[in-house]
Design a protein around this motif. Structure first.
Motif, PDB file in Angstrom:
ATOM      1  N   ALA A  13     -11.498   5.384  -8.453  1.00  0.00           N
ATOM      2  CA  ALA A  13     -12.909   5.395  -8.060  1.00  0.00           C
ATOM      3  C   ALA A  13     -13.604   6.651  -8.556  1.00  0.00           C
ATOM      4  CB  ALA A  13     -13.017   5.277  -6.539  1.00  0.00           C
ATOM      5  N   ASP A  27      -3.369   3.951  -2.113  1.00  0.00           N
ATOM      6  CA  ASP A  27      -4.583   4.682  -1.722  1.00  0.00           C
ATOM      7  C   ASP A  27      -4.865   5.835  -2.670  1.00  0.00           C
ATOM      8  OD1 ASP A  27      -5.014   3.001   0.434  1.00  0.00           O
ATOM      9  OD2 ASP A  27      -3.816   4.228   1.802  1.00  0.00           O
ATOM     10  N   VAL A  68      -6.190   4.284  -5.921  1.00  0.00           N
ATOM     11  CA  VAL A  68      -7.541   3.754  -5.738  1.00  0.00           C
ATOM     12  C   VAL A  68      -8.562   4.882  -5.687  1.00  0.00           C
ATOM     13  CG1 VAL A  68      -9.051   2.590  -4.084  1.00  0.00           C
ATOM     14  CG2 VAL A  68      -6.832   1.592  -4.660  1.00  0.00           C
ATOM     15  N   ARG A  72     -15.973   2.968  -9.422  1.00  0.00           N
ATOM     16  CA  ARG A  72     -15.796   1.678  -8.770  1.00  0.00           C
ATOM     17  C   ARG A  72     -14.373   1.623  -8.233  1.00  0.00           C
ATOM     18  NH1 ARG A  72     -15.837  -3.208 -12.961  1.00  0.00           N
ATOM     19  NH2 ARG A  72     -15.057  -4.208 -11.058  1.00  0.00           N
ATOM     20  N   ARG A  73     -14.192   0.819  -7.197  1.00  0.00           N
ATOM     21  CA  ARG A  73     -12.897   0.773  -6.536  1.00  0.00           C
ATOM     22  C   ARG A  73     -11.982  -0.248  -7.204  1.00  0.00           C
ATOM     23  NH1 ARG A  73     -11.957   3.163  -1.924  1.00  0.00           N
ATOM     24  NH2 ARG A  73     -10.401   1.605  -1.324  1.00  0.00           N
ATOM     25  N   LEU A  74     -10.714   0.073  -7.192  1.00  0.00           N
ATOM     26  CA  LEU A  74      -9.683  -0.848  -7.646  1.00  0.00           C
ATOM     27  C   LEU A  74      -9.265  -1.698  -6.452  1.00  0.00           C
ATOM     28  CD1 LEU A  74      -7.694  -1.576 -10.035  1.00  0.00           C
ATOM     29  CD2 LEU A  74      -6.099   0.040  -8.971  1.00  0.00           C
ATOM     30  N   SER A  75      -9.527  -2.993  -6.533  1.00  0.00           N
ATOM     31  CA  SER A  75      -9.238  -3.848  -5.389  1.00  0.00           C
ATOM     32  C   SER A  75      -7.729  -4.016  -5.215  1.00  0.00           C
ATOM     33  CB  SER A  75      -9.897  -5.217  -5.571  1.00  0.00           C
ATOM     34  OG  SER A  75      -9.257  -5.927  -6.624  1.00  0.00           O
ATOM     35  N   GLU A  76      -7.341  -4.393  -3.993  1.00  0.00           N
ATOM     36  CA  GLU A  76      -5.925  -4.619  -3.721  1.00  0.00           C
ATOM     37  C   GLU A  76      -5.385  -5.754  -4.576  1.00  0.00           C
ATOM     38  OE1 GLU A  76      -3.015  -5.609   0.108  1.00  0.00           O
ATOM     39  OE2 GLU A  76      -5.050  -4.835   0.411  1.00  0.00           O
ATOM     40  N   GLU A  77      -6.211  -6.754  -4.835  1.00  0.00           N
ATOM     41  CA  GLU A  77      -5.766  -7.865  -5.682  1.00  0.00           C
ATOM     42  C   GLU A  77      -5.486  -7.390  -7.102  1.00  0.00           C
ATOM     43  OE1 GLU A  77      -7.455 -12.164  -7.369  1.00  0.00           O
ATOM     44  OE2 GLU A  77      -8.643 -10.941  -5.976  1.00  0.00           O
ATOM     45  N   GLN A  78      -6.367  -6.533  -7.644  1.00  0.00           N
ATOM     46  CA  GLN A  78      -6.141  -6.003  -8.986  1.00  0.00           C
ATOM     47  C   GLN A  78      -4.879  -5.143  -9.036  1.00  0.00           C
ATOM     48  OE1 GLN A  78     -10.038  -4.148  -9.219  1.00  0.00           O
ATOM     49  NE2 GLN A  78     -10.598  -5.496 -10.929  1.00  0.00           N
ATOM     50  N   TRP A  79      -4.686  -4.336  -8.003  1.00  0.00           N
ATOM     51  CA  TRP A  79      -3.504  -3.479  -7.927  1.00  0.00           C
ATOM     52  C   TRP A  79      -2.226  -4.326  -7.907  1.00  0.00           C
ATOM     53  CZ3 TRP A  79      -1.485   1.172  -8.415  1.00  0.00           C
ATOM     54  CH2 TRP A  79      -0.366   1.541  -7.684  1.00  0.00           C
ATOM     55  N   ARG A  92       0.824  -1.206   0.000  1.00  0.00           N
ATOM     56  CA  ARG A  92       0.000   0.000   0.000  1.00  0.00           C
ATOM     57  C   ARG A  92       0.860   1.259   0.000  1.00  0.00           C
ATOM     58  NH1 ARG A  92      -5.358  -1.202   1.274  1.00  0.00           N
ATOM     59  NH2 ARG A  92      -5.763   1.009   1.600  1.00  0.00           N
TER      60      ARG A  92
END
Length: 400
Positions: free
Chosen positions: A103, A96, A99, A108-115, A41
């Protein structure tokens, strides 16, 4: 991979589920995982210097961008969302920040997995700052193909060669030189077009005089060679990279070619259009001395008709390259103007799907449907027009 190793450790030690050993291992895994998540992060990634990103290109139903590695030369396609994220990777934003911007842009949010997956992909392809340099691409073979069809590289360092040509011609590329040259080309074409009958008579006269036709054919071949070099010089003017100059043949024809490596990544639409049109423009410029001679001759001079035929054939040869059909330069110019990649193949794909029904092309946005339909109609009309014009010209030449 570290997480997998830690998770598998209790099994390797034989500690049963629910024992104190398993509890300590789980706690260790959780702490390590939390540390890695925190580091991810806080990470502020940046694209490596020199990475090139193309403008948006319509490819079938999708809008894509091309991303090119500065060392290996490998190019990758990314979608509009990935392109947006790439634009944020400047070394000043952490997860952060990205993301939040994502958004706000896409709702829509960018998930941590996608990041994590995106950063892993960019890192694996060497596109992030600090990534190891991949091995540079191996030079292409000097010759490919057979006696009947193939190509041969004839210049050891095409980029340096076109660079020397560009430096020599740079003063002539300035507006004070180009404006009168463009005006002279326009006047030449208009003067020839003012008398269509003389064009046909002159072409027939040229075809019946082999002593003039053969050297003029050699002149046209040299004009084609300079056509290709003009693409390279124009590309160097806009910062392009010329990777190869050589000869390409399909027996019995042989032509020169010039490859511009980062053509799609040149800055702005104007640069791409100028590079694509440079070859035809150079062909027209080579006709200006003949046009001046033609203009100074008396209309009754017997040299004037075959000279008229030479100018007509030369102008047709130059302007035919601007027809928007593959593999001509006009096809590339139309694709750049419309912001579409592989226009002809994608049009064929769309038409094949459209024959199956509307549901088969439901994924295509309205702009793509209009574009591919319009190009199909335009291409078919041009082919029919060219075929009709060629047949008419042959018949007229045979009858006269």
């Amino acid at each position: 991979m570290s997480t997998t190793d830690h998770t598998g450790a209790p099994d390797r030690t034989g500690a049963p589920e629910g024992t104190a050993g398993a509890g300590r291992a789980d706690a260790t895994d959780g702490t390590a995982g939390a540390g890695r998540a925190g580091a991810m992060r806080a990470y502020r990634p940046a694209l490596r210097p020199g990475v090139r990103v193309s403008p948006p290109l319509l490819r079938g139903p999708r809008t894509v961008h091309l991303v090119k590695h500065p060392v290996s030369g490998a190019a990758f396609e990314v979608g509009t969302k990935e392109h947006f994220v790439l634009g944020l990777l400047d070394g000043t934003r952490d997860m952060d920040d990205v993301v939040s911007a994502y958004a706000a842009r896409f709702r829509r949010r960018l998930s941590e997995e996608q990041w994590t997956r995106l950063l892993g992909l960019l890192g694996a392809r060497g596109l992030l700052a600090g990534s190891p340099d991949p091995a540079p691409p191996a030079p292409p073979p000097a010759r490919t193909g057979t006696f009947w069809k193939g190509s041969r590289r004839t210049v050891a360092d095409a980029h340096a060669t076109t660079g020397r040509l560009y430096r020599a011609l740079r003063p002539l590329l300035r507006p004070w030189a180009q404006i009168p040259l463009v005006a002279a080309v326009v006047v030449m074409v208009a003067a020839l077009a003012a008398d269509p009958g003389a064009l046909l008579d002159g072409t027939l006269e040229l075809l019946t005089r082999p002593l003039l036709l053969v050297p003029f054919a050699v002149f046209l071949w040299c004009s084609v060679c300079l056509h290709e070099l003009a693409h390279g010089v124009a590309a160097r003017h806009y910062g392009g990279v010329v990777t190869e100059i050589g000869l390409r043949w399909r027996f019995p024809a042989m032509m020169m070619y010039c490859t511009v490596d980062n053509y799609l990544f040149l800055p702005g639409l104007r640069a791409k259009l100028v590079v694509a049109a440079a070859g035809a423009y150079a062909n027209l410029l080579l006709l200006l001395p003949l046009a001046l001679w033609w203009a100074l001759l008396d209309p009754a001079d017997p040299v004037r008709p075959p000279l008229t035929g030479m100018l007509f054939v030369g102008i047709v040869q130059a302007l035919s390259n601007l027809v928007p059909l593959p593999p001509l330069d006009g096809y590339r110019m139309l694709g750049h103007t419309l912001g579409a990649a592989n226009l002809a193949p994608e049009t064929r794909t769309y038409l094949a799907l459209r024959r199956r029904g509307r549901d088969a092309v439901a994924a295509y946005p309205p702009r793509a449907r209009r574009l591919y339909t319009g190009y199909a109609v335009t291409a078919a009309s041009l082919v029919l027009l060219a075929a009709g014009g060629t047949c008419t010209a042959v018949v007229l030449l045979l009858l006269l």
